[in-house]
Every structure is written in C-alpha cells, then in structure tokens.
Design a protein around this motif. Structure first.
Motif, PDB file in Angstrom:
ATOM      1  N   GLN A   1       5.835  10.735   7.070  1.00  0.00           N
ATOM      2  CA  GLN A   1       6.585   9.960   6.336  1.00  0.00           C
ATOM      3  C   GLN A   1       5.440   8.979   5.658  1.00  0.00           C
ATOM      4  OE1 GLN A   1       9.923  11.640   6.475  1.00  0.00           O
ATOM      5  NE2 GLN A   1      10.517   9.347   6.510  1.00  0.00           N
ATOM      6  N   HIS A   2       6.166   8.560   4.498  1.00  0.00           N
ATOM      7  CA  HIS A   2       5.181   7.420   3.676  1.00  0.00           C
ATOM      8  C   HIS A   2       5.903   6.155   3.725  1.00  0.00           C
ATOM      9  CE1 HIS A   2       3.374  10.927   0.838  1.00  0.00           C
ATOM     10  NE2 HIS A   2       3.234  11.110   2.412  1.00  0.00           N
ATOM     11  N   THR A   3       5.121   5.030   3.723  1.00  0.00           N
ATOM     12  CA  THR A   3       5.667   3.623   3.497  1.00  0.00           C
ATOM     13  C   THR A   3       4.726   2.681   2.929  1.00  0.00           C
ATOM     14  OG1 THR A   3       6.477   1.896   5.126  1.00  0.00           O
ATOM     15  CG2 THR A   3       4.295   2.970   5.792  1.00  0.00           C
TER      16      THR A   3
ATOM     17  N   THR B   1      10.528  12.525  -1.641  1.00  0.00           N
ATOM     18  CA  THR B   1      11.521  11.548  -2.349  1.00  0.00           C
ATOM     19  C   THR B   1      10.810  10.262  -2.412  1.00  0.00           C
ATOM     20  OG1 THR B   1      12.493  10.915  -0.297  1.00  0.00           O
ATOM     21  CG2 THR B   1      13.599  12.629  -1.678  1.00  0.00           C
ATOM     22  N   CYS B   2       9.272  10.214  -2.324  1.00  0.00           N
ATOM     23  CA  CYS B   2       8.562   8.748  -2.074  1.00  0.00           C
ATOM     24  C   CYS B   2       8.462   8.213  -3.309  1.00  0.00           C
ATOM     25  CB  CYS B   2       7.442   9.125  -1.554  1.00  0.00           C
ATOM     26  SG  CYS B   2       6.304   7.629  -1.460  1.00  0.00           S
ATOM     27  N   PRO B   3       9.216   6.962  -3.631  1.00  0.00           N
ATOM     28  CA  PRO B   3       8.734   6.412  -5.262  1.00  0.00           C
ATOM     29  C   PRO B   3       7.282   6.015  -5.344  1.00  0.00           C
ATOM     30  CG  PRO B   3       9.759   4.895  -3.645  1.00  0.00           C
ATOM     31  CD  PRO B   3       9.771   5.919  -2.890  1.00  0.00           C
ATOM     32  N   LEU B   4       6.552   6.105  -4.426  1.00  0.00           N
ATOM     33  CA  LEU B   4       5.071   5.450  -4.678  1.00  0.00           C
ATOM     34  C   LEU B   4       4.461   6.892  -5.271  1.00  0.00           C
ATOM     35  CD1 LEU B   4       5.127   3.636  -1.541  1.00  0.00           C
ATOM     36  CD2 LEU B   4       4.824   2.639  -3.529  1.00  0.00           C
ATOM     37  N   CYS B   5       4.658   8.156  -4.475  1.00  0.00           N
ATOM     38  CA  CYS B   5       4.215   9.423  -4.900  1.00  0.00           C
ATOM     39  C   CYS B   5       4.535   9.621  -6.346  1.00  0.00           C
ATOM     40  CB  CYS B   5       4.785  10.447  -4.103  1.00  0.00           C
ATOM     41  SG  CYS B   5       3.942  10.529  -2.338  1.00  0.00           S
ATOM     42  N   ALA B   6       6.046   9.198  -6.649  1.00  0.00           N
ATOM     43  CA  ALA B   6       6.349   9.554  -8.015  1.00  0.00           C
ATOM     44  C   ALA B   6       5.609   8.600  -9.122  1.00  0.00           C
ATOM     45  CB  ALA B   6       8.037   9.070  -7.895  1.00  0.00           C
TER      46      ALA B   6
ATOM     47  N   ASP C   1       0.878  -1.041  -0.066  1.00  0.00           N
ATOM     48  CA  ASP C   1       0.051  -0.112   0.069  1.00  0.00           C
ATOM     49  C   ASP C   1       1.054   1.098   0.101  1.00  0.00           C
ATOM     50  OD1 ASP C   1      -2.231   1.718   0.224  1.00  0.00           O
ATOM     51  OD2 ASP C   1      -2.914   0.650   1.990  1.00  0.00           O
ATOM     52  N   HIS C   2       0.506   2.455   0.047  1.00  0.00           N
ATOM     53  CA  HIS C   2       0.879   3.516   0.096  1.00  0.00           C
ATOM     54  C   HIS C   2       0.544   4.355   1.202  1.00  0.00           C
ATOM     55  CE1 HIS C   2       1.706   7.772  -2.257  1.00  0.00           C
ATOM     56  NE2 HIS C   2       2.831   7.527  -1.255  1.00  0.00           N
ATOM     57  N   ILE C   3       1.191   4.354   2.184  1.00  0.00           N
ATOM     58  CA  ILE C   3       0.500   4.651   3.790  1.00  0.00           C
ATOM     59  C   ILE C   3       1.287   5.885   4.035  1.00  0.00           C
ATOM     60  CG2 ILE C   3       0.368   3.778   6.064  1.00  0.00           C
ATOM     61  CD1 ILE C   3       0.254   0.984   4.593  1.00  0.00           C
TER      62      ILE C   3
HETATM   63 ZN   LIG Z   1       4.383   8.849  -1.026  1.00  0.00          ZN
END
Ligand SMILES: [Zn+2]
Length: 227
Positions: A44-46, A196-201, A36-38
């Motif tokens: 922070q995101h994880t 820098t979140c790859p999931l946001c990208a 998931d993208h939490i």
């Molecule tokens: Zn993110």
C-alpha cells in the motif's frame, strides 16, 4: 470579547496541543516522516510513516515521554510493567522508573508460529505474574494486535491488566477488549492501493526506502515491525 472556552473545549484543546508536542518530539528523533509518498511493506502507499527502531534513540525524550505515561497511570498501583517486545523495553523502563509504585519491568517476545502471530513471555518471568498481580502493558506504536495477545497471556497467568500505555496508537479505537489505551499520539494515516493512490495520480515519486531497509534487516527483527 470572546467567552472563555468551556471546560470540555479546553480539555480537548489541551489534548490536541499535547499531541502536537509529542508528534514534534518524535519528528526530532527522525522516526516520524510526513508529507511523503511512501511504499509500505504491505504494498500500500501512504503519506506518513513511523520508524519504530528510531523512536527511543534520544534518552531524554524517551524519559520525558515515559514520565507522561507514568503520570497518567500514577493513581493506580502497578506491580509489573510488561513491554510488548524488546523494542518497547526502553520506553517500559522509563515508564516503570517514573511510576510511584516502582513496578518491575518484563518484556514479551513476538514471533510467528504455524502462520499465526504469537506473543510469549520468557519462562523466567512467569513467576513474577501471579494471581492478582497488577500489570501495565506498554507498547510503542500500537494497532492493538500485539497488545491483545499479550493481555490474554497475562490474564492466563492470573494477572490483572490495569491499562495499556503507548507512544502512538494507530487505530481509531481507544480500547482493546475493554482496556483503555492511553497514547501520547493517536493517529492513523490513510493507506491507498497503488491503483487508487492520489499521490500516484499526481505523479509524485514513490519512496521505497522503508521497505528496502526492512528487507535488509534480519527476519527476526523485521517481525517487530509487522503490526
Ligand atoms: Zn501512490
């Protein structure tokens, strides 16, 4: 024919298989979320998250997991099992119930005072930890911070820490100040700053559910989640 795995290899493999099984059990309680993208309370995101409130909702699972921890510490006599907080108390009970020494069960309480995290033991419990009392510390999802505070408290009363048992260790270190943490799952997940979140990208939608739920809870229980 492939040669049989060496003892070392098979031990590592066993540990990996066991960890997968335990992870699957935690998944079935609904406590473990992956892929998931939490959004975390820290901002922070994880990709993974564990909801501590849900990990002990299935009695038979909790009993089974508690028995694994008890079995690990069975060779050592234990007088008292101390839970890091009320949240880990159900697991602590199951560990104590399954341990051959039939230890008693106590719990610490977490709080913040003067901006510092603190762990205390209800005063009624103090007489149960005396010089030489053998203590096993039990935590649910541990980064080691609460365990360290509780260990210091137990030692200040004269207790001897036999070890630390946890469902989930969220740190690469396998010990706290020289005390080995035995955990059923040892897994830390990467967290990213939003920039820098790859999931946001990748444009993946952000799941804000866990931060929302946490904010809806009373501040006193939210503190249990802070580790
Ligand atoms: Zn993110």
């Amino acid at each position: 024919m492939t040669p049989p795995p060496s003892r070392k290899d098979s031990e590592t493999m066993d540990a990996e298989v066991r960890e997968k099984i335990h992870l699957e059990i935690l998944k079935r309680t609904g406590a473990y979320h992956a892929n998931d993208h939490i959004l975390l309370p820290s901002g922070q995101h994880t990709t993974e998250y564990i909801e501590k409130t849900l990990v002990t909702t299935e009695p038979s699972f909790t009993e089974g997991l508690g028995a694994v921890i008890a079995k690990h510490f069975a060779p050592w006599p234990i007088d008292v099992v101390v839970s890091t907080g009320p949240g880990a108390l159900i697991l602590s009970h199951c560990v104590a119930r399954a341990h051959p020494s039939r230890p008693t069960v106590l719990y610490g309480t977490k709080g913040v005072s003067g901006g510092k995290r603190r762990v205390t033991l209800p005063v009624e419990f103090h007489r149960l930890i005396q010089p030489g009392t053998k203590v096993l510390v039990v935590d649910l999802v541990s980064s080691g911070a609460t365990v360290r505070l509780l260990t210091e408290l137990v030692e200040s009363l004269g207790g001897k820490i036999v070890g630390v048992g946890a469902l989930w260790r969220r740190t690469k270190r396998s010990d706290v100040d020289g005390k080995t943490i035995f955990s059923l799952v040892s897994r830390d997940f990467p967290t990213y700053a939003p920039e820098t979140c790859p999931l946001c990208a990748k444009g993946m939608p952000l799941n804000r559910e866990f931060v929302k739920r946490r904010d809806e809870r009373k501040p006193s229980t939210a503190q249990e989640d802070d580790e």
